[in-house]
Design an enzyme around this catalytic site. Structure first.
Site, mmCIF file in Angstrom:
data_model
loop_
_atom_site.group_PDB
_atom_site.id
_atom_site.type_symbol
_atom_site.label_atom_id
_atom_site.label_comp_id
_atom_site.label_asym_id
_atom_site.label_seq_id
_atom_site.Cartn_x
_atom_site.Cartn_y
_atom_site.Cartn_z
ATOM 1 N N ASP A 31 -19.735 3.146 -2.665
ATOM 2 C CA ASP A 31 -20.985 3.678 -3.233
ATOM 3 C C ASP A 31 -21.628 2.541 -4.028
ATOM 4 O O ASP A 31 -21.311 1.377 -3.794
ATOM 5 C CB ASP A 31 -20.678 4.942 -4.072
ATOM 6 C CG ASP A 31 -21.873 5.884 -4.156
ATOM 7 O OD1 ASP A 31 -22.990 5.410 -4.439
ATOM 8 O OD2 ASP A 31 -21.713 7.098 -3.944
ATOM 9 N N HIS A 80 -23.068 0.407 -1.728
ATOM 10 C CA HIS A 80 -24.501 0.681 -1.628
ATOM 11 C C HIS A 80 -25.369 -0.278 -2.422
ATOM 12 O O HIS A 80 -26.557 -0.045 -2.578
ATOM 13 C CB HIS A 80 -24.802 2.122 -2.060
ATOM 14 C CG HIS A 80 -24.152 3.164 -1.190
ATOM 15 N ND1 HIS A 80 -24.160 4.509 -1.490
ATOM 16 C CD2 HIS A 80 -23.467 3.045 -0.020
ATOM 17 C CE1 HIS A 80 -23.515 5.181 -0.540
ATOM 18 N NE2 HIS A 80 -23.073 4.311 0.347
#
Ligand SMILES: *[C@@H]1O[C@H](CO)[C@@H](O)[C@H](O)[C@H]1NC(C)=O
Ligand SMILES: *[C@@H]1O[C@H](CO)[C@@H](O)[C@H](O)[C@H]1NC(C)=O
Length: 370
Positions: free
Chosen positions: A205, A227
């Site tokens: 993430d 991410h």
């Protein structure tokens, strides 16, 4: 003779600790400021200012809560293993003023993520957050190896004048069968005067997600698997003060094999807020699958709506020296979705190659090449 020798032993012991020992430390020299059992934690942290945690097993469902006395130095040695229980955590909380927390060479904080991972992150089985730091006054936390976070790894919350250096946050084992999810590296909220430097994050993430902060520098951070370098602003639906990210600077970072390089999102259903004086400088990207730079003002309940709002204007944004390459059929180098009047006063120097899709930009400042 005996008492003279004893005196010299005590004098040597005194010389061995850098700070002047407290009365209790004097009494307990000889090892009892070392924590080896969970039951020792509260008495040691309330009486010692030079502490070692060595090969500790923390029972499942318990926080290793280190509320350190001002000026304490604490060192993790060996493996600190956090037992499994289905609860919210955090597994480890470190707080105090002017504290120094170190990971000795070879030490590991093991969250045993694989025993929780189900590919659903915040959903699915209940998983604890891992590390929460709440420090101030020139505190330094260095050399910590955070392994296999069940979900979010490190929450930097309510910190002021804190440095995190040489961290290794490694959730790469969660890549297997895509089981690791919502494993943010560093989440930063309600924090001022923070430096994160020379650190590595391998996760699934955001590498860094800044929610509410001022005067933050992220320097020489290496991100992979996740991410990217993110701002997510507007979580509060009621307070404009809670939705402020200002004077935040990313410099000399790399992002590899990740969905995004840089991702800035504002929550269109949030209260008013501010993103001002944020810079990304000298950021190298490689293997980016979705967006090189993604700036969107249309985020709501965890989704893009396609309908941007200017409740949180993005001003004084500088993205310069951002270079590198994309991979895969969905790759887009630059995506900007600003609301009318939502974005102004930007510096722009982005050069990203290899994207398969054309850039798309809406209401971007006129100097931004798209
Ligand atoms: C020393 O430690 C004991 C037991 O942990 C505690 O009750 C006592 O208050 C401490 N004394 C000082 C001076 O810190
Ligand atoms: C931007 O942030 C930097 C670093 O915190 C600071 O030195 C500078 O004065 C800020 N610039 C503006 C225009 O606020």
């Amino acid at each position: 003779m005996f008492s003279l020798r004893l005196f010299s032993v005590i004098a040597t012991a005194f010389a061995a600790v850098s700070a002047l020992p407290t009365q209790n430390e004097t009494l307990s020299l000889g090892g009892s400021c070392t924590i080896k059992e969970f039951s020792q934690v509260s008495s040691v942290i309330s009486s010692c200012t030079n502490i070692v945690i060595s090969g500790l097993s923390v029972p499942g469902g318990k926080t290793l809560d280190l509320k350190l006395k001002k000026g304490t130095t604490l060192t993790f040695e060996g493996k600190t293993v956090f037992g499994v229980a289905h609860w919210d955590g955090p597994l480890l909380q470190i707080s105090g003023e002017k504290i120094t927390v170190k990971g000795a060479s070879g030490s590991v904080l093991d969250g045993q993520g694989a025993k929780y991972w189900d590919g659903k992150g915040d959903g699915g089985v209940k998983k604890p957050k891992f590390v929460r730091v709440k420090a101030s006054g020139g505190s330094v936390l260095t050399g910590l190896h955070v392994l296999n976070c069940p979900r979010q790894c490190v929450s930097v919350n309510s910190c002021d004048h804190v440095t995190l250096s040489n961290w290794n946050v490694d959730v790469s084992a969660g890549d297997k069968n895509k089981l690791g999810h919502n494993t943010d590296g560093f989440d930063i909220s309600s924090t001022s005067n923070l430096l994160i430097e020379n650190s590595v994050v391998k996760n699934q993430d955001d590498c860094v997600a800044v929610n509410k902060a001022q005067h933050v520098t992220i320097s020489k951070l290496q991100c992979s698997g996740g991410h990217g370098l993110s701002l997510s602003v507007g979580m509060s639906k009621t307070s404009a003060e809670a939705n402020v990210v200002k004077d935040v600077h990313f410099v000399d970072c790399t992002v590899t094999n990740s969905d995004n390089g840089i991702h800035i999102k504002t929550h269109s259903d949030g209260a008013h807020g501010t993103i001002d004086n944020v810079s990304y400088k000298n950021i190298h990207l490689s293997g980016i699958a979705k967006f090189g730079v993604n700036i969107q003002q249309d985020y709501e309940n965890g989704h893009s709506t396609g309908k941007p709002k200017n409740n949180i204007p993005i001003t004084g944004l500088s993205i310069t020296g951002v270079t590198g390459s994309m991979t895969g059929s969905n790759s887009k180098a630059v995506y900007i979705l600003c609301a009318s009047g939502g974005c102004s006063g930007w510096n722009w120097g982005v050069s990203i190659s290899g994207a398969k899709k054309a850039n798309s930009c809406t209401h971007q400042p006129s100097n931004v090449k798209c």
